[in-house]
Scaffold this motif. Structure first.
Motif, PDB file in Angstrom:
ATOM      1  N   GLY A   7       7.517   6.153  15.287  1.00 41.67           N
ATOM      2  CA  GLY A   7       6.342   4.942  15.776  1.00 41.67           C
ATOM      3  C   GLY A   7       5.871   4.371  14.272  1.00 41.67           C
ATOM      4  O   GLY A   7       5.441   3.206  14.377  1.00 41.67           O
ATOM      5  N   PHE A   8       6.391   5.077  13.089  1.00 42.46           N
ATOM      6  CA  PHE A   8       5.726   4.397  11.862  1.00 42.46           C
ATOM      7  C   PHE A   8       6.460   3.104  11.559  1.00 42.46           C
ATOM      8  O   PHE A   8       5.697   1.973  11.314  1.00 42.46           O
ATOM      9  N   VAL A   9       7.761   3.037  11.506  1.00 45.89           N
ATOM     10  CA  VAL A   9       8.406   1.799  11.263  1.00 45.89           C
ATOM     11  C   VAL A   9       8.243   0.736  12.220  1.00 45.89           C
ATOM     12  O   VAL A   9       7.843  -0.455  11.702  1.00 45.89           O
ATOM     13  N   GLU A  10       8.202   0.971  13.529  1.00 44.61           N
ATOM     14  CA  GLU A  10       7.878   0.034  14.517  1.00 44.61           C
ATOM     15  C   GLU A  10       6.625  -0.484  14.318  1.00 44.61           C
ATOM     16  O   GLU A  10       6.380  -1.770  14.519  1.00 44.61           O
ATOM     17  N   ALA A  11       5.549   0.260  14.035  1.00 40.50           N
ATOM     18  CA  ALA A  11       4.172  -0.129  13.779  1.00 40.50           C
ATOM     19  C   ALA A  11       4.099  -1.018  12.728  1.00 40.50           C
ATOM     20  O   ALA A  11       3.178  -2.177  12.534  1.00 40.50           O
ATOM     21  N   VAL A  70       2.119  -7.262   1.913  1.00 39.00           N
ATOM     22  CA  VAL A  70       3.456  -7.388   2.556  1.00 39.00           C
ATOM     23  C   VAL A  70       4.303  -6.366   3.027  1.00 39.00           C
ATOM     24  O   VAL A  70       5.229  -6.464   3.322  1.00 39.00           O
ATOM     25  N   GLY A  71       3.866  -5.422   2.431  1.00 32.98           N
ATOM     26  CA  GLY A  71       4.503  -4.033   2.536  1.00 32.98           C
ATOM     27  C   GLY A  71       3.741  -2.888   2.446  1.00 32.98           C
ATOM     28  O   GLY A  71       2.677  -2.735   2.154  1.00 32.98           O
ATOM     29  N   ILE A  72       4.632  -1.685   3.094  1.00 31.63           N
ATOM     30  CA  ILE A  72       3.716  -0.339   2.906  1.00 31.63           C
ATOM     31  C   ILE A  72       4.811   0.524   2.570  1.00 31.63           C
ATOM     32  O   ILE A  72       5.853   0.619   2.697  1.00 31.63           O
ATOM     33  N   HIS A  73       4.381   1.567   1.693  1.00 31.66           N
ATOM     34  CA  HIS A  73       5.417   2.443   0.960  1.00 31.66           C
ATOM     35  C   HIS A  73       4.957   4.025   1.353  1.00 31.66           C
ATOM     36  O   HIS A  73       4.273   4.408   0.726  1.00 31.66           O
ATOM     37  N   PRO A  74       5.785   4.408   2.406  1.00 34.47           N
ATOM     38  CA  PRO A  74       5.192   5.814   2.892  1.00 34.47           C
ATOM     39  C   PRO A  74       6.551   6.968   2.342  1.00 34.47           C
ATOM     40  O   PRO A  74       7.337   6.606   1.915  1.00 34.47           O
ATOM     41  N   PRO A  75       5.927   8.299   2.215  1.00 33.89           N
ATOM     42  CA  PRO A  75       6.965   9.189   2.178  1.00 33.89           C
ATOM     43  C   PRO A  75       8.061   9.499   3.150  1.00 33.89           C
ATOM     44  O   PRO A  75       7.856   9.129   4.369  1.00 33.89           O
ATOM     45  N   THR A  76       9.156  10.092   2.708  1.00 36.33           N
ATOM     46  CA  THR A  76      10.121  10.551   3.553  1.00 36.33           C
ATOM     47  C   THR A  76       9.765  11.116   5.021  1.00 36.33           C
ATOM     48  O   THR A  76      10.187  10.693   5.762  1.00 36.33           O
ATOM     49  N   ASP A  77       8.894  12.021   5.035  1.00 36.11           N
ATOM     50  CA  ASP A  77       8.376  12.773   6.114  1.00 36.11           C
ATOM     51  C   ASP A  77       7.586  11.844   7.019  1.00 36.11           C
ATOM     52  O   ASP A  77       7.657  12.071   8.215  1.00 36.11           O
ATOM     53  N   LEU A  78       6.755  11.086   6.347  1.00 38.24           N
ATOM     54  CA  LEU A  78       6.166  10.159   7.417  1.00 38.24           C
ATOM     55  C   LEU A  78       6.871   9.115   7.888  1.00 38.24           C
ATOM     56  O   LEU A  78       6.497   8.779   9.106  1.00 38.24           O
ATOM     57  N   VAL A  79       7.616   8.513   7.062  1.00 44.00           N
ATOM     58  CA  VAL A  79       8.143   7.334   7.646  1.00 44.00           C
ATOM     59  C   VAL A  79       9.200   7.775   8.884  1.00 44.00           C
ATOM     60  O   VAL A  79       9.686   6.758   9.432  1.00 44.00           O
ATOM     61  N   LEU A  98       0.746  -1.154   0.061  1.00 48.29           N
ATOM     62  CA  LEU A  98       0.214  -0.115   0.054  1.00 48.29           C
ATOM     63  C   LEU A  98       0.825   1.136  -0.033  1.00 48.29           C
ATOM     64  O   LEU A  98       1.613   1.318   0.898  1.00 48.29           O
ATOM     65  N   LEU A  99       0.568   2.032  -0.856  1.00 47.40           N
ATOM     66  CA  LEU A  99       1.200   3.409  -1.225  1.00 47.40           C
ATOM     67  C   LEU A  99       0.523   4.481  -0.124  1.00 47.40           C
ATOM     68  O   LEU A  99      -0.603   4.436  -0.186  1.00 47.40           O
ATOM     69  N   VAL A 100       1.249   5.189   0.773  1.00 45.03           N
ATOM     70  CA  VAL A 100       0.630   6.263   1.675  1.00 45.03           C
ATOM     71  C   VAL A 100       1.259   7.617   1.354  1.00 45.03           C
ATOM     72  O   VAL A 100       2.388   7.328   1.135  1.00 45.03           O
ATOM     73  N   ALA A 101       0.476   8.539   1.544  1.00 41.76           N
ATOM     74  CA  ALA A 101       1.019   9.871   1.516  1.00 41.76           C
ATOM     75  C   ALA A 101       0.860  10.574   2.923  1.00 41.76           C
ATOM     76  O   ALA A 101       1.852  11.270   3.119  1.00 41.76           O
ATOM     77  N   ASP A 102      -0.114  10.208   3.663  1.00 44.19           N
ATOM     78  CA  ASP A 102      -0.134  11.033   5.190  1.00 44.19           C
ATOM     79  C   ASP A 102      -1.232  10.211   5.710  1.00 44.19           C
ATOM     80  O   ASP A 102      -1.837   9.169   5.216  1.00 44.19           O
ATOM     81  N   ALA A 117       7.051  -4.898   5.420  1.00 41.75           N
ATOM     82  CA  ALA A 117       8.196  -4.214   4.907  1.00 41.75           C
ATOM     83  C   ALA A 117       7.743  -2.726   4.744  1.00 41.75           C
ATOM     84  O   ALA A 117       6.838  -2.481   4.424  1.00 41.75           O
ATOM     85  N   VAL A 118       9.026  -1.945   5.128  1.00 36.34           N
ATOM     86  CA  VAL A 118       8.640  -0.374   4.775  1.00 36.34           C
ATOM     87  C   VAL A 118       9.710  -0.029   3.890  1.00 36.34           C
ATOM     88  O   VAL A 118      11.004  -0.080   3.875  1.00 36.34           O
ATOM     89  N   ASN A 119       9.196   0.420   2.657  1.00 31.55           N
ATOM     90  CA  ASN A 119       9.855   0.976   1.406  1.00 31.55           C
ATOM     91  C   ASN A 119       9.508   2.453   1.141  1.00 31.55           C
ATOM     92  O   ASN A 119       8.387   2.628   0.988  1.00 31.55           O
ATOM     93  N   ALA A 120      10.466   3.179   1.579  1.00 35.25           N
ATOM     94  CA  ALA A 120      10.148   4.521   1.670  1.00 35.25           C
ATOM     95  C   ALA A 120      10.420   5.479   0.344  1.00 35.25           C
ATOM     96  O   ALA A 120      11.411   5.149  -0.285  1.00 35.25           O
ATOM     97  N   TRP A 121       9.579   6.472  -0.036  1.00 38.30           N
ATOM     98  CA  TRP A 121       9.832   7.001  -1.150  1.00 38.30           C
ATOM     99  C   TRP A 121       9.864   8.349  -0.977  1.00 38.30           C
ATOM    100  O   TRP A 121       9.282   8.964   0.074  1.00 38.30           O
ATOM    101  N   THR A 122      10.662   9.475  -1.691  1.00 34.49           N
ATOM    102  CA  THR A 122      11.475   9.042  -2.838  1.00 34.49           C
ATOM    103  C   THR A 122      12.916   9.859  -2.376  1.00 34.49           C
ATOM    104  O   THR A 122      12.692  11.150  -2.079  1.00 34.49           O
ATOM    105  N   ALA A 123      13.827   9.075  -2.163  1.00 31.86           N
ATOM    106  CA  ALA A 123      15.318   9.647  -1.876  1.00 31.86           C
ATOM    107  C   ALA A 123      15.561  10.382  -3.158  1.00 31.86           C
ATOM    108  O   ALA A 123      16.186   9.716  -4.162  1.00 31.86           O
ATOM    109  N   ALA A 124      16.072  11.722  -2.923  1.00 27.46           N
ATOM    110  CA  ALA A 124      16.605  12.415  -3.956  1.00 27.46           C
ATOM    111  C   ALA A 124      18.173  12.642  -4.012  1.00 27.46           C
ATOM    112  O   ALA A 124      18.744  12.853  -5.120  1.00 27.46           O
TER     113      ALA A 124
END
Length: 237
Positions: free
Chosen positions: A195-199, A182-191, A162-166, A206-213
């Motif tokens: 508590g986000f990664v722990e939850a 199997v995973g969640i894809h949050p933006p940098t500011d949210l992740v 699931l991609l999420v923005a906020d 799995a936590v795959n975060a977007w987008t590293a510039a």
């Protein structure tokens, strides 16, 4: 691509252990979402991320935007353009064509995963059929819960994220879990919020975060303990 998380403790991810995912096949370095970008990115990344939507004649095409004008000399909506028209356009004056999904997946070699982002509803069956023909391990992601539900209903074994923005971390994690992701894809500011990664890890996601510039973004994500970094460039670590 990374599966479930660990024991919930927040620790810095070692760069050697994180999954590096080339955003739009490393859009900061190559003409995004093209076969050439995939071929040039795969020696340097663990996975590539590409976007898929449907054109007017029914084919699934790899293109991020709803409109053609930012990336090509064409105009109007991708959904209103026939494949015969789209195949003649080039991306960012690179000379590289817009690919169909099956063409893009054939460019991903065995051993490199691919994250296919579903940009609109109604793609599940055709997207799964294309993935079935690919050598690469495929993870589907989307901001659209019902698109993920359609993938689940069609093939429960297909990996989804699931991609999420906020939003509230617990509610977002619960939504991903309810969808069987199997995973969640949050933006940098949210992740990077406490508590986000722990939850997510406690829920087995799995936590795959977007987008590293840049390197600073990558360092922030490693410090947050993510499993994967979705990046515009492969040279951030």
């Amino acid at each position: 691509m990374s599966g479930g998380g660990g024991d919930g403790e927040r620790t810095r991810t070692d760069a050697d252990d994180v999954t590096l995912i080339g955003h739009r096949a490393c859009a900061g370095q190559y003409p995004e979402n093209t076969v050439a970008a995939i071929e040039r990115a795969v020696p340097h990344v663990d996975a590539v991320e590409i976007d898929v939507r449907r054109c007017a004649s029914g084919e699934l095409v790899v293109f991020h935007d709803e409109e053609l004008d930012r990336l090509t000399e064409g105009g109007g909506r991708v959904a209103d353009a026939e494949w015969d028209e789209l195949r003649e356009l080039t991306v960012l004056d690179s000379g590289e064509a817009i690919p169909r999904l099956d063409e893009a997946l054939r460019a991903v070699p065995a051993g490199t995963a691919v994250n296919v982002e579903i940009k609109e509803r109604g793609l599940a069956g055709d997207a799964l059929d294309a993935a079935d023909e690919a050598d690469a391990e495929v993870l589907f992601s989307s901001f659209l819960p019902d698109a993920l539900a359609a993938l689940r209903d069609r093939d429960p074994a297909a990996d989804r994220a699931l991609l999420v923005a906020d939003g509230d971390p617990e509610a977002l994690v619960a939504a991903a879990t309810d969808l069987g992701c199997v995973g969640i894809h949050p933006p940098t500011d949210l992740v990077t919020e406490p508590g986000f990664v722990e939850a997510a890890h406690e829920a087995g996601l799995a936590v795959n975060a977007w987008t590293a510039a840049d390197r600073d973004d990558a360092e922030r994500l490693l410090d947050a303990g993510v499993d994967g970094v979705i990046a515009d460039r492969w040279d951030l670590f």
